[in-house]
Design an enzyme around this catalytic site. Structure first.
Site, PDB file in Angstrom:
ATOM      1  N   ASP A  32       0.758  -1.325   0.136  1.00  0.00           N
ATOM      2  CA  ASP A  32       0.019   0.166  -0.163  1.00  0.00           C
ATOM      3  C   ASP A  32       0.786   1.036  -0.002  1.00  0.00           C
ATOM      4  O   ASP A  32       1.700   1.350   0.689  1.00  0.00           O
ATOM      5  CB  ASP A  32      -0.945   0.014   1.299  1.00  0.00           C
ATOM      6  CG  ASP A  32      -2.135   0.928   1.064  1.00  0.00           C
ATOM      7  OD1 ASP A  32      -3.097   0.710   0.946  1.00  0.00           O
ATOM      8  OD2 ASP A  32      -1.523   2.330   1.318  1.00  0.00           O
ATOM      9  N   ILE A  33       0.494   2.005  -0.677  1.00  0.00           N
ATOM     10  CA  ILE A  33       1.153   3.467  -0.945  1.00  0.00           C
ATOM     11  C   ILE A  33       1.208   4.543   0.503  1.00  0.00           C
ATOM     12  O   ILE A  33       2.314   5.060   0.599  1.00  0.00           O
ATOM     13  CB  ILE A  33       0.763   4.258  -2.128  1.00  0.00           C
ATOM     14  CG1 ILE A  33       1.844   5.281  -2.653  1.00  0.00           C
ATOM     15  CG2 ILE A  33      -0.550   5.019  -1.831  1.00  0.00           C
ATOM     16  CD1 ILE A  33       1.426   5.614  -4.156  1.00  0.00           C
ATOM     17  N   HIS A  51      -9.942  -5.135  -3.501  1.00  0.00           N
ATOM     18  CA  HIS A  51      -8.789  -5.189  -2.869  1.00  0.00           C
ATOM     19  C   HIS A  51      -8.795  -5.680  -1.435  1.00  0.00           C
ATOM     20  O   HIS A  51      -9.802  -5.396  -0.899  1.00  0.00           O
ATOM     21  CB  HIS A  51      -7.995  -4.053  -3.095  1.00  0.00           C
ATOM     22  CG  HIS A  51      -8.725  -2.907  -2.371  1.00  0.00           C
ATOM     23  ND1 HIS A  51      -9.581  -2.072  -3.171  1.00  0.00           N
ATOM     24  CD2 HIS A  51      -8.538  -2.293  -1.263  1.00  0.00           C
ATOM     25  CE1 HIS A  51      -9.970  -1.034  -2.406  1.00  0.00           C
ATOM     26  NE2 HIS A  51      -9.444  -1.194  -1.458  1.00  0.00           N
ATOM     27  N   LEU A  52      -8.227  -6.714  -1.309  1.00  0.00           N
ATOM     28  CA  LEU A  52      -8.045  -7.468   0.188  1.00  0.00           C
ATOM     29  C   LEU A  52      -6.775  -6.719   0.804  1.00  0.00           C
ATOM     30  O   LEU A  52      -5.731  -6.776   0.468  1.00  0.00           O
ATOM     31  CB  LEU A  52      -7.755  -8.744  -0.106  1.00  0.00           C
ATOM     32  CG  LEU A  52      -7.579  -9.669   1.255  1.00  0.00           C
ATOM     33  CD1 LEU A  52      -9.072  -9.403   1.826  1.00  0.00           C
ATOM     34  CD2 LEU A  52      -7.392 -11.080   1.041  1.00  0.00           C
ATOM     35  N   HIS A  53      -6.961  -6.106   2.031  1.00  0.00           N
ATOM     36  CA  HIS A  53      -6.004  -5.366   2.840  1.00  0.00           C
ATOM     37  C   HIS A  53      -5.438  -6.597   3.707  1.00  0.00           C
ATOM     38  O   HIS A  53      -6.251  -7.116   4.385  1.00  0.00           O
ATOM     39  CB  HIS A  53      -6.500  -4.393   3.640  1.00  0.00           C
ATOM     40  CG  HIS A  53      -6.935  -3.087   3.119  1.00  0.00           C
ATOM     41  ND1 HIS A  53      -6.076  -1.858   2.961  1.00  0.00           N
ATOM     42  CD2 HIS A  53      -8.176  -2.675   2.569  1.00  0.00           C
ATOM     43  CE1 HIS A  53      -6.862  -0.959   2.330  1.00  0.00           C
ATOM     44  NE2 HIS A  53      -8.117  -1.420   2.064  1.00  0.00           N
ATOM     45  N   ASN A 110     -12.701  -3.385   2.480  1.00  0.00           N
ATOM     46  CA  ASN A 110     -13.490  -2.219   2.585  1.00  0.00           C
ATOM     47  C   ASN A 110     -14.665  -2.168   1.597  1.00  0.00           C
ATOM     48  O   ASN A 110     -14.354  -2.148   0.367  1.00  0.00           O
ATOM     49  CB  ASN A 110     -12.866  -0.915   2.716  1.00  0.00           C
ATOM     50  CG  ASN A 110     -11.965  -0.987   3.925  1.00  0.00           C
ATOM     51  OD1 ASN A 110     -12.249  -1.574   4.916  1.00  0.00           O
ATOM     52  ND2 ASN A 110     -10.769  -0.163   3.826  1.00  0.00           N
ATOM     53  N   GLY A 124     -15.913   2.407   3.706  1.00  0.00           N
ATOM     54  CA  GLY A 124     -14.617   2.964   3.787  1.00  0.00           C
ATOM     55  C   GLY A 124     -14.090   2.925   2.468  1.00  0.00           C
ATOM     56  O   GLY A 124     -12.748   3.158   2.337  1.00  0.00           O
ATOM     57  N   GLN A 125     -14.461   2.181   1.452  1.00  0.00           N
ATOM     58  CA  GLN A 125     -13.761   1.898   0.305  1.00  0.00           C
ATOM     59  C   GLN A 125     -13.474   3.331  -0.596  1.00  0.00           C
ATOM     60  O   GLN A 125     -14.422   3.956  -0.619  1.00  0.00           O
ATOM     61  CB  GLN A 125     -14.656   0.917  -0.620  1.00  0.00           C
ATOM     62  CG  GLN A 125     -13.826   0.526  -1.905  1.00  0.00           C
ATOM     63  CD  GLN A 125     -14.527  -0.475  -2.641  1.00  0.00           C
ATOM     64  OE1 GLN A 125     -15.775  -1.022  -2.310  1.00  0.00           O
ATOM     65  NE2 GLN A 125     -14.104  -0.948  -3.754  1.00  0.00           N
TER      66      GLN A 125
HETATM   67  P1  5GP Z   1      -9.722   1.662   0.303  1.00  0.00           P
HETATM   68  O1  5GP Z   1      -9.849   2.858   1.032  1.00  0.00           O
HETATM   69  O2  5GP Z   1     -10.394   1.581  -1.012  1.00  0.00           O
HETATM   70  O3  5GP Z   1     -10.014   0.198   1.231  1.00  0.00           O
HETATM   71  O4  5GP Z   1      -7.941   1.376  -0.016  1.00  0.00           O
HETATM   72  C1  5GP Z   1      -7.352   1.708  -0.869  1.00  0.00           C
HETATM   73  C2  5GP Z   1      -6.037   1.760  -0.709  1.00  0.00           C
HETATM   74  O5  5GP Z   1      -5.313   1.844  -1.673  1.00  0.00           O
HETATM   75  C3  5GP Z   1      -5.495   2.669   0.547  1.00  0.00           C
HETATM   76  O6  5GP Z   1      -4.903   2.116   1.580  1.00  0.00           O
HETATM   77  C4  5GP Z   1      -4.438   3.424  -0.395  1.00  0.00           C
HETATM   78  O7  5GP Z   1      -3.375   3.958   0.651  1.00  0.00           O
HETATM   79  C5  5GP Z   1      -4.218   2.790  -1.458  1.00  0.00           C
HETATM   80  N1  5GP Z   1      -3.678   3.128  -2.462  1.00  0.00           N
HETATM   81  C6  5GP Z   1      -4.376   3.997  -3.438  1.00  0.00           C
HETATM   82  N2  5GP Z   1      -3.905   4.532  -4.450  1.00  0.00           N
HETATM   83  C7  5GP Z   1      -2.609   3.761  -4.652  1.00  0.00           C
HETATM   84  C8  5GP Z   1      -1.475   3.644  -5.435  1.00  0.00           C
HETATM   85  O8  5GP Z   1      -1.647   4.249  -6.712  1.00  0.00           O
HETATM   86  N3  5GP Z   1      -0.522   2.631  -5.169  1.00  0.00           N
HETATM   87  C9  5GP Z   1      -0.639   1.828  -4.199  1.00  0.00           C
HETATM   88  N4  5GP Z   1       0.301   1.061  -4.176  1.00  0.00           N
HETATM   89  N5  5GP Z   1      -1.728   2.003  -3.245  1.00  0.00           N
HETATM   90  C10 5GP Z   1      -2.755   2.997  -3.479  1.00  0.00           C
END
Ligand code: 5GP
Ligand code: ZN
Length: 114
Positions: free
Chosen positions: A30-31, A100-102, A87, A93-94
């Site tokens: 994750d970034i 995606h699976l965290h 999420n 909170g998506q």
């Molecule tokens: P969500 O909030 O949809 O559950 O999670 C999205 C996740 O994607 C966040 O934790 C966010 O930091 C990560 N993310 C968003 N854009 C990028 C990206 O361009 N590269 C990477 N590696 N992670 C990303």
């Protein structure tokens, strides 16, 4: 050009720190990590969220979760424990609409989540 950032990551059109990939899924850091270990596991196929998955996707979902568990073990948090979470939608909170699976680990997690 595909507007979906995670499709572009899966296609290696934008850089990311990929830790695992096969014909079905890609896993990368994750970034903006929320724990010492924070990996995202995605299907190569563009699917918006868990809400769009069908019965036929059950093996894909199982594969994502089992690879998540393997990455957790390989990265040393198998015994201490970790969290895997999808999420989903607004209340979930998506923020990125490619499912995606965290995988989060390396620190204690609180419950209930905020
Ligand atoms: P969500 O909030 O949809 O559950 O999670 C999205 C996740 O994607 C966040 O934790 C966010 O930091 C990560 N993310 C968003 N854009 C990028 C990206 O361009 N590269 C990477 N590696 N992670 C990303
Ligand atoms: Zn996508």
């Amino acid at each position: 050009m595909n507007a979906c950032m995670f499709c572009r990551i899966a296609e290696r059109k934008v850089p990311s720190e990929i830790v695992y990939e096969d014909d079905q899924i890609v896993a990368f850091h994750d970034i903006n990590p929320q724990a010492p270990l924070h990996i995202l596991i995605i299907p190569r196929r563009h699917v918006v969220s868990v809400e769009e998955l069908k019965e036929a996707d059950a093996p894909l979902l199982g594969h994502m979760m089992l690879i998540g568990a393997k990455i957790a073990r390989d990265r040393g948090v198998g015994d201490s424990g970790y969290r895997i979470v999808f999420n989903t939608g607004m209340h979930g909170g998506q923020t990125v609409f490619h499912v995606h699976l965290h995988l989060l680990g390396g620190r204690p997690m609180s419950w209930p989540p905020g």
